[in-house]
Design a protein around this motif. Structure first.
Motif, PDB file in Angstrom:
ATOM      1  N   LYS A  83      51.909  47.083  47.549  1.00  0.00           N
ATOM      2  CA  LYS A  83      51.256  46.877  46.264  1.00  0.00           C
ATOM      3  C   LYS A  83      49.967  46.094  46.465  1.00  0.00           C
ATOM      4  O   LYS A  83      49.955  45.026  47.085  1.00  0.00           O
ATOM      5  CB  LYS A  83      52.181  46.130  45.293  1.00  0.00           C
ATOM      6  N   LEU A  84      48.890  46.639  45.955  1.00  0.00           N
ATOM      7  CA  LEU A  84      47.587  45.996  46.029  1.00  0.00           C
ATOM      8  C   LEU A  84      47.126  45.598  44.642  1.00  0.00           C
ATOM      9  O   LEU A  84      47.388  46.305  43.659  1.00  0.00           O
ATOM     10  CB  LEU A  84      46.542  46.937  46.648  1.00  0.00           C
ATOM     11  N   PHE A  85      46.447  44.478  44.553  1.00  0.00           N
ATOM     12  CA  PHE A  85      45.703  44.120  43.351  1.00  0.00           C
ATOM     13  C   PHE A  85      44.251  44.506  43.607  1.00  0.00           C
ATOM     14  O   PHE A  85      43.653  44.069  44.604  1.00  0.00           O
ATOM     15  CB  PHE A  85      45.819  42.624  43.058  1.00  0.00           C
ATOM     16  N   VAL A  86      43.694  45.326  42.725  1.00  0.00           N
ATOM     17  CA  VAL A  86      42.383  45.914  42.979  1.00  0.00           C
ATOM     18  C   VAL A  86      41.408  45.546  41.867  1.00  0.00           C
ATOM     19  O   VAL A  86      41.729  45.672  40.679  1.00  0.00           O
ATOM     20  CB  VAL A  86      42.481  47.456  43.079  1.00  0.00           C
ATOM     21  N   LEU A  87      40.228  45.085  42.264  1.00  0.00           N
ATOM     22  CA  LEU A  87      39.121  44.875  41.337  1.00  0.00           C
ATOM     23  C   LEU A  87      38.228  46.101  41.398  1.00  0.00           C
ATOM     24  O   LEU A  87      37.747  46.471  42.473  1.00  0.00           O
ATOM     25  CB  LEU A  87      38.320  43.631  41.721  1.00  0.00           C
ATOM     26  N   ALA A  88      38.021  46.743  40.257  1.00  0.00           N
ATOM     27  CA  ALA A  88      37.255  47.990  40.224  1.00  0.00           C
ATOM     28  C   ALA A  88      36.297  48.004  39.041  1.00  0.00           C
ATOM     29  O   ALA A  88      36.493  47.307  38.048  1.00  0.00           O
ATOM     30  CB  ALA A  88      38.194  49.194  40.146  1.00  0.00           C
ATOM     31  N   GLU A  89      35.269  48.825  39.164  1.00  0.00           N
ATOM     32  CA  GLU A  89      34.351  49.055  38.049  1.00  0.00           C
ATOM     33  C   GLU A  89      35.012  50.017  37.072  1.00  0.00           C
ATOM     34  O   GLU A  89      35.561  51.049  37.470  1.00  0.00           O
ATOM     35  CB  GLU A  89      33.045  49.648  38.582  1.00  0.00           C
ATOM     36  N   GLY A 128      49.373  35.927  38.252  1.00  0.00           N
ATOM     37  CA  GLY A 128      48.330  36.756  37.661  1.00  0.00           C
ATOM     38  C   GLY A 128      47.014  36.020  37.519  1.00  0.00           C
ATOM     39  O   GLY A 128      45.941  36.572  37.777  1.00  0.00           O
ATOM     40  N   TYR A 129      47.086  34.761  37.113  1.00  0.00           N
ATOM     41  CA  TYR A 129      45.887  33.925  36.970  1.00  0.00           C
ATOM     42  C   TYR A 129      45.180  33.784  38.320  1.00  0.00           C
ATOM     43  O   TYR A 129      43.963  33.976  38.419  1.00  0.00           O
ATOM     44  CB  TYR A 129      46.291  32.560  36.430  1.00  0.00           C
ATOM     45  N   GLU A 130      45.942  33.447  39.353  1.00  0.00           N
ATOM     46  CA  GLU A 130      45.339  33.216  40.668  1.00  0.00           C
ATOM     47  C   GLU A 130      44.722  34.487  41.230  1.00  0.00           C
ATOM     48  O   GLU A 130      43.646  34.451  41.833  1.00  0.00           O
ATOM     49  CB  GLU A 130      46.393  32.666  41.637  1.00  0.00           C
ATOM     50  N   VAL A 131      45.384  35.624  41.060  1.00  0.00           N
ATOM     51  CA  VAL A 131      44.850  36.891  41.562  1.00  0.00           C
ATOM     52  C   VAL A 131      43.501  37.190  40.936  1.00  0.00           C
ATOM     53  O   VAL A 131      42.525  37.539  41.621  1.00  0.00           O
ATOM     54  CB  VAL A 131      45.842  38.037  41.290  1.00  0.00           C
ATOM     55  N   VAL A 132      43.413  37.060  39.617  1.00  0.00           N
ATOM     56  CA  VAL A 132      42.161  37.353  38.928  1.00  0.00           C
ATOM     57  C   VAL A 132      41.051  36.406  39.363  1.00  0.00           C
ATOM     58  O   VAL A 132      39.924  36.841  39.663  1.00  0.00           O
ATOM     59  CB  VAL A 132      42.354  37.277  37.396  1.00  0.00           C
ATOM     60  N   MET A 133      41.337  35.120  39.426  1.00  0.00           N
ATOM     61  CA  MET A 133      40.297  34.158  39.779  1.00  0.00           C
ATOM     62  C   MET A 133      39.817  34.363  41.218  1.00  0.00           C
ATOM     63  O   MET A 133      38.628  34.182  41.512  1.00  0.00           O
ATOM     64  CB  MET A 133      40.808  32.732  39.586  1.00  0.00           C
ATOM     65  N   GLN A 134      40.713  34.751  42.114  1.00  0.00           N
ATOM     66  CA  GLN A 134      40.303  34.989  43.499  1.00  0.00           C
ATOM     67  C   GLN A 134      39.467  36.260  43.623  1.00  0.00           C
ATOM     68  O   GLN A 134      38.434  36.264  44.304  1.00  0.00           O
ATOM     69  CB  GLN A 134      41.546  35.078  44.394  1.00  0.00           C
ATOM     70  N   LEU A 135      39.891  37.347  42.980  1.00  0.00           N
ATOM     71  CA  LEU A 135      39.134  38.592  43.072  1.00  0.00           C
ATOM     72  C   LEU A 135      37.796  38.505  42.350  1.00  0.00           C
ATOM     73  O   LEU A 135      36.806  39.118  42.766  1.00  0.00           O
ATOM     74  CB  LEU A 135      39.962  39.750  42.498  1.00  0.00           C
ATOM     75  N   PHE A 161      48.460  40.086  33.843  1.00  0.00           N
ATOM     76  CA  PHE A 161      47.468  39.082  34.212  1.00  0.00           C
ATOM     77  C   PHE A 161      47.039  38.192  33.045  1.00  0.00           C
ATOM     78  O   PHE A 161      46.795  37.001  33.217  1.00  0.00           O
ATOM     79  CB  PHE A 161      46.208  39.753  34.773  1.00  0.00           C
ATOM     80  N   THR A 162      46.917  38.759  31.839  1.00  0.00           N
ATOM     81  CA  THR A 162      46.275  38.066  30.729  1.00  0.00           C
ATOM     82  C   THR A 162      47.071  36.862  30.258  1.00  0.00           C
ATOM     83  O   THR A 162      48.294  36.921  30.092  1.00  0.00           O
ATOM     84  CB  THR A 162      46.075  39.031  29.545  1.00  0.00           C
ATOM     85  N   SER A 163      46.359  35.772  30.022  1.00  0.00           N
ATOM     86  CA  SER A 163      46.946  34.558  29.454  1.00  0.00           C
ATOM     87  C   SER A 163      45.830  33.746  28.822  1.00  0.00           C
ATOM     88  O   SER A 163      44.651  33.900  29.182  1.00  0.00           O
ATOM     89  CB  SER A 163      47.637  33.728  30.540  1.00  0.00           C
ATOM     90  N   PRO A 164      46.142  32.862  27.859  1.00  0.00           N
ATOM     91  CA  PRO A 164      45.101  32.000  27.286  1.00  0.00           C
ATOM     92  C   PRO A 164      44.409  31.146  28.340  1.00  0.00           C
ATOM     93  O   PRO A 164      43.196  30.938  28.270  1.00  0.00           O
ATOM     94  CB  PRO A 164      45.883  31.133  26.289  1.00  0.00           C
ATOM     95  N   ALA A 165      45.158  30.656  29.323  1.00  0.00           N
ATOM     96  CA  ALA A 165      44.557  29.829  30.376  1.00  0.00           C
ATOM     97  C   ALA A 165      43.530  30.623  31.166  1.00  0.00           C
ATOM     98  O   ALA A 165      42.445  30.113  31.495  1.00  0.00           O
ATOM     99  CB  ALA A 165      45.637  29.291  31.305  1.00  0.00           C
ATOM    100  N   LEU A 166      43.827  31.881  31.476  1.00  0.00           N
ATOM    101  CA  LEU A 166      42.892  32.708  32.223  1.00  0.00           C
ATOM    102  C   LEU A 166      41.645  33.007  31.400  1.00  0.00           C
ATOM    103  O   LEU A 166      40.521  32.926  31.909  1.00  0.00           O
ATOM    104  CB  LEU A 166      43.575  34.015  32.635  1.00  0.00           C
ATOM    105  N   CYS A 167      41.829  33.354  30.125  1.00  0.00           N
ATOM    106  CA  CYS A 167      40.670  33.634  29.270  1.00  0.00           C
ATOM    107  C   CYS A 167      39.754  32.420  29.176  1.00  0.00           C
ATOM    108  O   CYS A 167      38.525  32.553  29.243  1.00  0.00           O
ATOM    109  CB  CYS A 167      41.146  34.051  27.878  1.00  0.00           C
ATOM    110  N   SER A 168      40.339  31.235  29.027  1.00  0.00           N
ATOM    111  CA  SER A 168      39.528  30.014  28.922  1.00  0.00           C
ATOM    112  C   SER A 168      38.771  29.742  30.215  1.00  0.00           C
ATOM    113  O   SER A 168      37.581  29.412  30.194  1.00  0.00           O
ATOM    114  CB  SER A 168      40.422  28.818  28.588  1.00  0.00           C
ATOM    115  N   SER A 169      39.448  29.889  31.347  1.00  0.00           N
ATOM    116  CA  SER A 169      38.798  29.627  32.631  1.00  0.00           C
ATOM    117  C   SER A 169      37.652  30.590  32.881  1.00  0.00           C
ATOM    118  O   SER A 169      36.580  30.190  33.361  1.00  0.00           O
ATOM    119  CB  SER A 169      39.821  29.720  33.764  1.00  0.00           C
TER     120      SER A 169
END
Length: 360
Positions: A250-256, A283-290, A307-315
């Protein structure tokens, strides 16, 4: 809308504490938020400035228009410094073959293909990869079938394969194909153990070359992607909800979003050893790293509820990055009142907390 309602505030202040029970984020710190009901959505004006995205988008120094496909392959697999993809495969394949053949316990059968081994080179490895990629276009029931040339199979022959290399050579290259040195892998349980050791150089290489070859547009997405694989390895996951591949890496992928161009990949290998759980959740850590190379650029990220959370949206908002996504109502920081909310068809509810809006 009558005059009385026009004079009323567009907001109804409601304080919702995040619950700590029956939550999939039990270890995530509770952040109490002041959520307000947006009562008149048609008159609502978002109180924060949305900055426009104005960066270059598209390929960076692409090959000429009539360039052969191999030029694009080189564009994506040759770094500015260090070994390119073909060189990695050549060096590590030769290394593993010599390690295997020099093992005192190696006792081949008289007609074993391994007795015919000789080191490969860049030209041969390029040809090998070309044949392997061609097998994804020309489908046959077995590897041997690509080299069949009998009269009974003349309608299905693929003579180009035999013209490039023999079947035995292709199969011995497949046997010894490697991307990394087995002797440098740390044992399981060691703090430096890497489940992706066998292909780590390739993953690191692509994560270096892909972003340099293409400037992403405004709209991005991060999601899971399964690479089908059923071998014995720590990275293998079983995800029954996936239709294409239920078993694999399983990969977490950042894409256009518009083109699907992959800019970065991160392997999911589960929690290793005694590694502590992330403060804000995986989920938060994956998004912030990518997203780290793309922050402060006014990108707009779209994610699903993994992935989505209020903490992630705020950051992300604090780093000039906007986000839209579905979210689980039991996420820490979500309004408590949404957990048992039942809306009739045509009804909606909008809540706001600072720059974050929740729409039901």
């Amino acid at each position: 809308m009558d005059s009385a309602s026009e004079n009323e505030s567009d907001f109804e202040v409601v304080f919702d504490e995040s619950e700590t029970d029956d939550d999939d984020d039990d270890d995530v710190p509770v952040v109490d938020r002041l959520w307000t009901n947006v009562r008149y959505v048609e008159n609502f004006e978002y109180p924060h400035e949305i900055n426009p995205f104005s960066r270059h988008m598209g390929p960076v120094n692409p090959p000429v228009n009539d360039a052969p496909p191999v030029d694009y392959f080189h564009k994506l697999t040759v770094p500015d410094e260090g070994r390119n993809l073909i060189e990695i495969l050549v060096e590590e394949t030769n290394r593993y073959a010599n390690q295997f053949l020099s093992n005192p316990q190696y006792n081949p059968k008289p007609f074993s293909r391994t007795l015919k081994w000789h080191d490969t080179d860049v030209e041969e490895m390029s040809a090998y990869l070309g044949l392997y990629l061609s097998m994804g276009i020309v489908r046959k029931p077995s590897i041997e079938a690509y080299w069949q040339g009998s009269e009974q199979s003349y309608l299905f022959r693929t003579p180009g394969f035999a013209e490039v290399m023999t079947r035995d050579r292709f199969q011995i290259l497949s046997k010894f194909l490697h991307c990394n040195n087995n002797l440098t892998q740390m044992p399981r349980g060691d703090e430096n153990y890497d489940p992706s050791h066998k292909f780590r150089p390739i993953l690191d290489l692509l994560n270096e070359t892909f972003p340099k070859a293409y400037d992403l547009a405004r709209d991005l997405t991060i999601d899971e992607s399964m690479v089908g694989f059923k071998g014995r390895n720590d990275i293998v996951q079983y995800v029954p909800a996936k239709k294409s591949h239920q078993w694999g890496a399983k990969l977490f992928v950042l894409a256009e979003s518009d083109t699907g161009y992959n800019a970065a990949m991160q392997l999911y290998a589960g929690r290793q050893g005694g590694a502590a759980r992330s403060v804000h959740g995986e989920g938060y850590e994956v998004v912030m790293q990518l997203m780290e190379p793309y922050l402060y650029r006014y990108h707009h990220l779209v994610c699903d509820n993994y992935f989505t959370s209020p903490a992630l949206c705020s950051s992300l908002f604090d780093k000039d990055t906007y986000m839209t996504g579905t979210v689980r109502v039991y996420r820490k920081g979500m309004p408590k009142s949404l957990k048992n909310l039942k809306l009739q068809r045509g009804e909606s509810l909008v809540k706001q907390s600072g720059p974050i809006m929740a729409l039901c």
